[in-house]
Design a protein around this motif. Sequence first.
Motif, PDB file in Angstrom:
ATOM      1  N   ASP A   1       6.187   2.076   9.241  1.00 18.22           N
ATOM      2  CA  ASP A   1       7.139   2.649   8.305  1.00 18.22           C
ATOM      3  C   ASP A   1       6.571   2.377   6.906  1.00 18.22           C
ATOM      4  O   ASP A   1       6.435   1.225   6.493  1.00 18.22           O
ATOM      5  CB  ASP A   1       8.500   1.968   8.503  1.00 18.22           C
ATOM      6  N   LEU A   2       6.235   3.440   6.200  1.00 22.75           N
ATOM      7  CA  LEU A   2       5.572   3.285   4.895  1.00 22.75           C
ATOM      8  C   LEU A   2       6.438   2.535   3.887  1.00 22.75           C
ATOM      9  O   LEU A   2       5.942   1.666   3.170  1.00 22.75           O
ATOM     10  CB  LEU A   2       5.168   4.646   4.337  1.00 22.75           C
ATOM     11  N   ALA A   3       7.704   2.879   3.825  1.00 22.96           N
ATOM     12  CA  ALA A   3       8.595   2.214   2.866  1.00 22.96           C
ATOM     13  C   ALA A   3       8.688   0.720   3.164  1.00 22.96           C
ATOM     14  O   ALA A   3       8.648  -0.116   2.260  1.00 22.96           O
ATOM     15  CB  ALA A   3       9.971   2.852   2.892  1.00 22.96           C
ATOM     16  N   PHE A   4       8.791   0.377   4.441  1.00 29.94           N
ATOM     17  CA  PHE A   4       8.868  -1.029   4.842  1.00 29.94           C
ATOM     18  C   PHE A   4       7.547  -1.751   4.529  1.00 29.94           C
ATOM     19  O   PHE A   4       7.548  -2.881   4.052  1.00 29.94           O
ATOM     20  CB  PHE A   4       9.192  -1.133   6.339  1.00 29.94           C
ATOM     21  N   SER A   5       6.440  -1.089   4.783  1.00 31.91           N
ATOM     22  CA  SER A   5       5.124  -1.694   4.527  1.00 31.91           C
ATOM     23  C   SER A   5       4.946  -2.047   3.059  1.00 31.91           C
ATOM     24  O   SER A   5       4.308  -3.033   2.726  1.00 31.91           O
ATOM     25  CB  SER A   5       4.006  -0.742   4.950  1.00 31.91           C
ATOM     26  N   MET A   6       5.500  -1.240   2.186  1.00 32.18           N
ATOM     27  CA  MET A   6       5.374  -1.481   0.741  1.00 32.18           C
ATOM     28  C   MET A   6       6.132  -2.734   0.315  1.00 32.18           C
ATOM     29  O   MET A   6       5.731  -3.406  -0.626  1.00 32.18           O
ATOM     30  CB  MET A   6       5.927  -0.282  -0.036  1.00 32.18           C
ATOM     31  N   LYS A   7       7.212  -3.061   1.015  1.00 35.62           N
ATOM     32  CA  LYS A   7       8.065  -4.179   0.613  1.00 35.62           C
ATOM     33  C   LYS A   7       7.373  -5.534   0.721  1.00 35.62           C
ATOM     34  O   LYS A   7       7.732  -6.460   0.022  1.00 35.62           O
ATOM     35  CB  LYS A   7       9.356  -4.191   1.442  1.00 35.62           C
ATOM     36  N   LYS A   8       6.393  -5.649   1.580  1.00 35.26           N
ATOM     37  CA  LYS A   8       5.769  -6.952   1.791  1.00 35.26           C
ATOM     38  C   LYS A   8       4.758  -7.337   0.702  1.00 35.26           C
ATOM     39  O   LYS A   8       4.282  -8.460   0.673  1.00 35.26           O
ATOM     40  CB  LYS A   8       5.120  -7.024   3.172  1.00 35.26           C
ATOM     41  N   TYR A   9       4.485  -6.425  -0.216  1.00 36.02           N
ATOM     42  CA  TYR A   9       3.514  -6.716  -1.274  1.00 36.02           C
ATOM     43  C   TYR A   9       4.217  -7.166  -2.548  1.00 36.02           C
ATOM     44  O   TYR A   9       5.343  -6.742  -2.830  1.00 36.02           O
ATOM     45  CB  TYR A   9       2.652  -5.478  -1.555  1.00 36.02           C
ATOM     46  N   PRO A  10       3.540  -8.015  -3.321  1.00 38.02           N
ATOM     47  CA  PRO A  10       4.130  -8.444  -4.599  1.00 38.02           C
ATOM     48  C   PRO A  10       4.351  -7.236  -5.518  1.00 38.02           C
ATOM     49  O   PRO A  10       3.663  -6.225  -5.397  1.00 38.02           O
ATOM     50  CB  PRO A  10       3.076  -9.388  -5.196  1.00 38.02           C
ATOM     51  N   LYS A  11       5.292  -7.385  -6.411  1.00 39.48           N
ATOM     52  CA  LYS A  11       5.673  -6.285  -7.295  1.00 39.48           C
ATOM     53  C   LYS A  11       4.469  -5.701  -8.044  1.00 39.48           C
ATOM     54  O   LYS A  11       4.330  -4.487  -8.137  1.00 39.48           O
ATOM     55  CB  LYS A  11       6.730  -6.777  -8.287  1.00 39.48           C
ATOM     56  N   ASP A  12       3.585  -6.557  -8.553  1.00 43.23           N
ATOM     57  CA  ASP A  12       2.438  -6.072  -9.332  1.00 43.23           C
ATOM     58  C   ASP A  12       1.379  -5.388  -8.459  1.00 43.23           C
ATOM     59  O   ASP A  12       0.496  -4.702  -8.961  1.00 43.23           O
ATOM     60  CB  ASP A  12       1.808  -7.206 -10.139  1.00 43.23           C
ATOM     61  N   ALA A  13       1.472  -5.530  -7.147  1.00 47.95           N
ATOM     62  CA  ALA A  13       0.490  -4.921  -6.234  1.00 47.95           C
ATOM     63  C   ALA A  13       0.980  -3.599  -5.654  1.00 47.95           C
ATOM     64  O   ALA A  13       0.170  -2.787  -5.193  1.00 47.95           O
ATOM     65  CB  ALA A  13       0.174  -5.885  -5.103  1.00 47.95           C
ATOM     66  N   LYS A  14       2.288  -3.372  -5.681  1.00 49.12           N
ATOM     67  CA  LYS A  14       2.854  -2.190  -5.017  1.00 49.12           C
ATOM     68  C   LYS A  14       2.260  -0.881  -5.528  1.00 49.12           C
ATOM     69  O   LYS A  14       1.973   0.021  -4.739  1.00 49.12           O
ATOM     70  CB  LYS A  14       4.372  -2.168  -5.170  1.00 49.12           C
ATOM     71  N   ALA A  15       2.058  -0.766  -6.816  1.00 46.88           N
ATOM     72  CA  ALA A  15       1.501   0.478  -7.370  1.00 46.88           C
ATOM     73  C   ALA A  15       0.099   0.737  -6.822  1.00 46.88           C
ATOM     74  O   ALA A  15      -0.263   1.880  -6.535  1.00 46.88           O
ATOM     75  CB  ALA A  15       1.467   0.416  -8.896  1.00 46.88           C
ATOM     76  N   HIS A  16      -0.681  -0.322  -6.643  1.00 50.01           N
ATOM     77  CA  HIS A  16      -2.043  -0.169  -6.127  1.00 50.01           C
ATOM     78  C   HIS A  16      -2.037   0.188  -4.639  1.00 50.01           C
ATOM     79  O   HIS A  16      -2.823   1.024  -4.186  1.00 50.01           O
ATOM     80  CB  HIS A  16      -2.852  -1.439  -6.368  1.00 50.01           C
ATOM     81  N   VAL A  17      -1.147  -0.452  -3.892  1.00 46.67           N
ATOM     82  CA  VAL A  17      -1.019  -0.129  -2.457  1.00 46.67           C
ATOM     83  C   VAL A  17      -0.591   1.332  -2.320  1.00 46.67           C
ATOM     84  O   VAL A  17      -1.155   2.088  -1.526  1.00 46.67           O
ATOM     85  CB  VAL A  17      -0.006  -1.066  -1.763  1.00 46.67           C
ATOM     86  N   GLN A  18       0.381   1.727  -3.128  1.00 49.25           N
ATOM     87  CA  GLN A  18       0.874   3.106  -3.090  1.00 49.25           C
ATOM     88  C   GLN A  18      -0.240   4.081  -3.474  1.00 49.25           C
ATOM     89  O   GLN A  18      -0.343   5.165  -2.894  1.00 49.25           O
ATOM     90  CB  GLN A  18       2.074   3.270  -4.026  1.00 49.25           C
ATOM     91  N   GLU A  19      -1.079   3.701  -4.415  1.00 44.79           N
ATOM     92  CA  GLU A  19      -2.216   4.541  -4.810  1.00 44.79           C
ATOM     93  C   GLU A  19      -3.136   4.803  -3.611  1.00 44.79           C
ATOM     94  O   GLU A  19      -3.569   5.930  -3.378  1.00 44.79           O
ATOM     95  CB  GLU A  19      -3.000   3.844  -5.930  1.00 44.79           C
ATOM     96  N   GLY A  20      -3.401   3.768  -2.838  1.00 47.55           N
ATOM     97  CA  GLY A  20      -4.245   3.914  -1.650  1.00 47.55           C
ATOM     98  C   GLY A  20      -3.588   4.779  -0.587  1.00 47.55           C
ATOM     99  O   GLY A  20      -4.237   5.631   0.022  1.00 47.55           O
ATOM    100  N   ILE A  21      -2.301   4.543  -0.364  1.00 50.25           N
ATOM    101  CA  ILE A  21      -1.552   5.345   0.616  1.00 50.25           C
ATOM    102  C   ILE A  21      -1.569   6.814   0.200  1.00 50.25           C
ATOM    103  O   ILE A  21      -1.882   7.700   0.995  1.00 50.25           O
ATOM    104  CB  ILE A  21      -0.098   4.840   0.757  1.00 50.25           C
ATOM    105  N   GLU A  22      -1.228   7.054  -1.050  1.00 52.31           N
ATOM    106  CA  GLU A  22      -1.164   8.418  -1.569  1.00 52.31           C
ATOM    107  C   GLU A  22      -2.521   9.119  -1.443  1.00 52.31           C
ATOM    108  O   GLU A  22      -2.598  10.277  -1.033  1.00 52.31           O
ATOM    109  CB  GLU A  22      -0.731   8.362  -3.034  1.00 52.31           C
TER     110      GLU A  22
END
Length: 199
Positions: free
Chosen positions: A51-72
Amino acid sequence: MNERNEIKSAWEIALEKVRNIQMSEEELNRTGYVEEGKKIAARFIREGKPDLAFSMKKYPKDAKAHVQEGIEFVLFCNIVLPITDSLKKDALNAIEGLKVLYQGKRTFIGILSAVRELLESYRVDREENYRKLKKSFQMRMENTKRAVEDQLGLKVKIEARNHPEFIKEWRMLLTQLDGEYSRILEEYKEKLRRSLKEE
């Protein structure tokens, strides 16, 4: 002998360049998080998990944008013309993944729906063009078939799809069809990216 010392191997030159590269810790972290995002998206496309939304929750706030960049990045790369069933499945999974990531962005979701329709339209057009070409080619080959049968005194079966001329015509038609749809698909992808910046 002195000349030999002055000539460097490609390996030595590459090592010098690597030594001169300085990456900040922040850039290393960013790159790592982007790669994590790419892995999450690849797993999502292959398996429909996680679940992409759930996967994003486990990362620190400052890392979420970078994780999302990779997913996108991976999801966008997988939205391609569905030439095979596998590519179709991957493209549809990528569209679903983007819907999950950007569920609150109406303009984006609207454009994604248009992309989905475009991919379906491509499949229908491709199949329809194939049928039309095959029928047309078969009709053209009837005269040749009759002439060969009269000459040999035997029944002859000519398969359009195996005939070199049919294959040549199909490739030309497919190149044109793919070009048109690829151009439109790229325009939609650009609209999607712009809508993310605007919303």
